[in-house]
Design a protein around this motif. Structure first.
Motif, short mmCIF file in Angstrom:
data_model
loop_
_atom_site.label_atom_id
_atom_site.label_comp_id
_atom_site.label_asym_id
_atom_site.label_seq_id
_atom_site.Cartn_x
_atom_site.Cartn_y
_atom_site.Cartn_z
N PHE A 8 0.81 -1.21 0.00
CA PHE A 8 0.00 0.00 0.00
C PHE A 8 0.85 1.26 0.00
O PHE A 8 0.60 2.20 -0.77
CB PHE A 8 -0.93 -0.01 1.21
N TRP A 9 1.85 1.33 0.86
CA TRP A 9 2.60 2.57 1.02
C TRP A 9 3.43 2.90 -0.22
O TRP A 9 3.55 4.07 -0.59
CB TRP A 9 3.50 2.49 2.26
N TYR A 10 3.95 1.89 -0.88
CA TYR A 10 4.71 2.17 -2.10
C TYR A 10 3.76 2.62 -3.22
O TYR A 10 4.08 3.52 -4.00
CB TYR A 10 5.52 0.96 -2.55
N ARG A 11 2.58 2.02 -3.29
CA ARG A 11 1.62 2.47 -4.29
C ARG A 11 1.18 3.90 -4.01
O ARG A 11 1.02 4.70 -4.94
CB ARG A 11 0.41 1.52 -4.31
N LEU A 12 1.02 4.25 -2.72
CA LEU A 12 0.67 5.62 -2.36
C LEU A 12 1.79 6.58 -2.76
O LEU A 12 1.52 7.66 -3.32
CB LEU A 12 0.40 5.72 -0.86
N ALA A 13 3.04 6.21 -2.48
CA ALA A 13 4.17 7.05 -2.87
C ALA A 13 4.20 7.26 -4.38
O ALA A 13 4.48 8.37 -4.87
CB ALA A 13 5.48 6.43 -2.39
N ALA A 14 3.88 6.21 -5.14
CA ALA A 14 3.86 6.32 -6.59
C ALA A 14 2.75 7.27 -7.06
O ALA A 14 2.95 8.08 -7.97
CB ALA A 14 3.67 4.95 -7.22
N LYS A 18 4.68 10.22 -8.99
CA LYS A 18 4.81 10.01 -10.44
C LYS A 18 4.20 11.13 -11.28
O LYS A 18 4.83 11.55 -12.27
CB LYS A 18 4.22 8.65 -10.82
N PRO A 19 3.03 11.66 -10.95
CA PRO A 19 2.46 12.71 -11.82
C PRO A 19 3.36 13.92 -12.01
O PRO A 19 3.59 14.34 -13.16
CB PRO A 19 1.14 13.07 -11.12
N PRO A 20 3.92 14.52 -10.94
CA PRO A 20 4.81 15.67 -11.19
C PRO A 20 6.08 15.28 -11.94
O PRO A 20 6.59 16.07 -12.74
CB PRO A 20 5.14 16.19 -9.78
N LEU A 21 6.58 14.08 -11.73
CA LEU A 21 7.76 13.64 -12.46
C LEU A 21 7.46 13.51 -13.95
O LEU A 21 8.27 13.89 -14.80
CB LEU A 21 8.27 12.30 -11.91
N VAL A 22 6.29 12.98 -14.27
CA VAL A 22 5.90 12.83 -15.68
C VAL A 22 5.75 14.20 -16.34
O VAL A 22 6.12 14.39 -17.51
CB VAL A 22 4.59 12.03 -15.78
N VAL A 23 5.23 15.17 -15.59
CA VAL A 23 5.04 16.51 -16.14
C VAL A 23 6.37 17.24 -16.32
O VAL A 23 6.59 17.92 -17.33
CB VAL A 23 4.11 17.33 -15.21
N LEU A 24 7.27 17.10 -15.36
CA LEU A 24 8.49 17.91 -15.33
C LEU A 24 9.59 17.40 -16.25
O LEU A 24 10.39 18.20 -16.75
CB LEU A 24 9.02 18.00 -13.90
N ILE A 25 9.68 16.08 -16.46
CA ILE A 25 10.83 15.56 -17.19
C ILE A 25 10.43 14.51 -18.22
O ILE A 25 9.53 13.69 -17.99
CB ILE A 25 11.90 14.96 -16.25
N HIS A 58 11.53 6.38 -9.83
CA HIS A 58 10.52 6.20 -10.88
C HIS A 58 11.00 5.15 -11.88
O HIS A 58 10.24 4.23 -12.25
CB HIS A 58 10.27 7.54 -11.57
N TYR A 59 12.25 5.27 -12.32
CA TYR A 59 12.83 4.28 -13.24
C TYR A 59 12.80 2.89 -12.62
O TYR A 59 12.35 1.91 -13.24
CB TYR A 59 14.26 4.68 -13.57
N GLN A 60 13.28 2.79 -11.39
CA GLN A 60 13.39 1.49 -10.75
C GLN A 60 12.00 0.88 -10.51
O GLN A 60 11.80 -0.32 -10.70
CB GLN A 60 14.15 1.63 -9.43
N TYR A 61 11.06 1.71 -10.10
CA TYR A 61 9.69 1.25 -9.87
C TYR A 61 9.10 0.68 -11.16
O TYR A 61 8.45 -0.38 -11.16
CB TYR A 61 8.85 2.42 -9.37
N ARG A 65 10.94 -3.90 -10.12
CA ARG A 65 11.64 -4.22 -8.88
C ARG A 65 11.75 -2.93 -8.05
O ARG A 65 12.56 -2.06 -8.36
CB ARG A 65 13.04 -4.78 -9.15
N VAL A 66 10.90 -2.80 -7.06
CA VAL A 66 10.87 -1.55 -6.31
C VAL A 66 12.17 -1.35 -5.53
O VAL A 66 12.75 -2.31 -5.02
CB VAL A 66 9.67 -1.50 -5.34
#
Length: 289
Positions: A8-14, A18-25, A58-61, A65-66
């Motif tokens: 749960f916590w890793y999915r929450l972190a994602a 992830k959305p701002p990372l996708v927007v920014l880079i 983000h890449y590793q996720y 393999r988290v």
């Protein structure tokens, strides 16, 4: 990786990150085929921005393999950050221990459980003037030789353009590209079945850092310096420069004092002048009196 292993916590972190990372880079991600599909392993990654742990995570996720990052134990103790660190299975490093191997016991346990453990061997954001990898610390080599797990060298570039090293303000325009290149496992077999001495760990660490640097040369299309930047050596040289400057100041003060004394004697002025007294004071400070 099965979704239940993420938690749960890793999915929450994602969901949060992830959305701002996708927007920014933009993303130029290569080498995921070198990420082991099963079993414990280490990724050894260069560090050139406060933003790159998020970009690399983000890449590793996305590789399936988290990542389990090593972080200061204090971050796990309080508040939302501590809850997220514990919930996502990040690994506390207890730097107050005097046993170097015990400091990485949790990392060893994670590898043996089949996790991916992320090491930044440099220990901090690079201080190399051109942002090449510095000399590394021996933690990754210790864990790798203790567990004999694969060590995947990973180079990244681009998060440092979004957020310059040690800067606090994002540089969002034009949109940056995060380049990641994971290489094949580093061959450390020649270090197996040998006493884990400081020299052996240093040599194994140099092999790991050289592999990371080769990956970064591929990304940047340039050659790294032959000798990696060594912050410890730089500190030593800075102390030597400071000592030399202080010694030169003391010599200059001594020469000025002698010249003033000669001038005073030639003029028949036996009492010490205030100017000479000031010079003596500078001289004594330079000698640590």
């Amino acid at each position: 990786m099965p979704r239940r292993r993420i938690g749960f916590w890793y999915r929450l972190a994602a969901v949060i990150c992830k959305p701002p990372l996708v927007v920014l880079i933009n993303r130029d991600w290569r080498g995921m085929e070198n990420i082991p599909a099963a079993g414990g392993f280490i990724t050894a990654v260069n560090h050139n921005s406060h933003a790159d742990p998020f970009a690399y995570a983000h890449y590793q996720y996305n590789s399936g393999r988290v990542p389990r990052f090593l972080a200061k134990s204090g971050l796990f103790r309080k508040g939302f950050v501590g809850t997220m660190m514990r919930g996502t299975g990040q690994i506390p490093v207890y730097r107050e221990t005097t046993d170097a191997l015990s400091a990485f016991r949790a990392a060893i346990d994670a590898v043996e459980r089949g996790e991916c453990v992320v090491f930044y061997p440099e220990g901090t954001i690079t201080r190399d003037p051109d942002q090449w990898p510095m000399t590394g610390k021996t933690g990754a080599a210790r864990v790798a030789l203790q567990t004999r797990c694969p060590v995947i060298p990973v180079a990244q570039w681009g998060a440092n353009e979004l957020l310059q090293p040690y800067a606090r303000k994002l540089n969002v325009l034009p949109r940056k590209t995060h380049h990641v290149l994971a290489g094949p496992p580093v061959d450390l077999t020649r270090f197996y079945d040998r006493e884990m001495t400081p020299d052996l760990l240093k040599e194994a660490t140099e092999v790991i850092m050289a592999a990371i640097t080769r990956q970064l040369e591929d990304i940047r299309g340039a050659k790294a310096p032959t000798t990696p930047y060594d912050p410890r050596q730089e500190r030593i040289e800075q102390r030597l420069r400071t000592a030399a400057e202080e010694a030169q100041d003391a010599r200059d003060a001594q020469e000025a004092l002698v010249a003033l004394d000669r001038t005073a004697k030639a003029a028949g002025d036996v009492p010490q002048t205030q100017e000479a007294a000031d010079v003596r004071e500078v001289q004594e400070e330079g000698q640590g009196k």
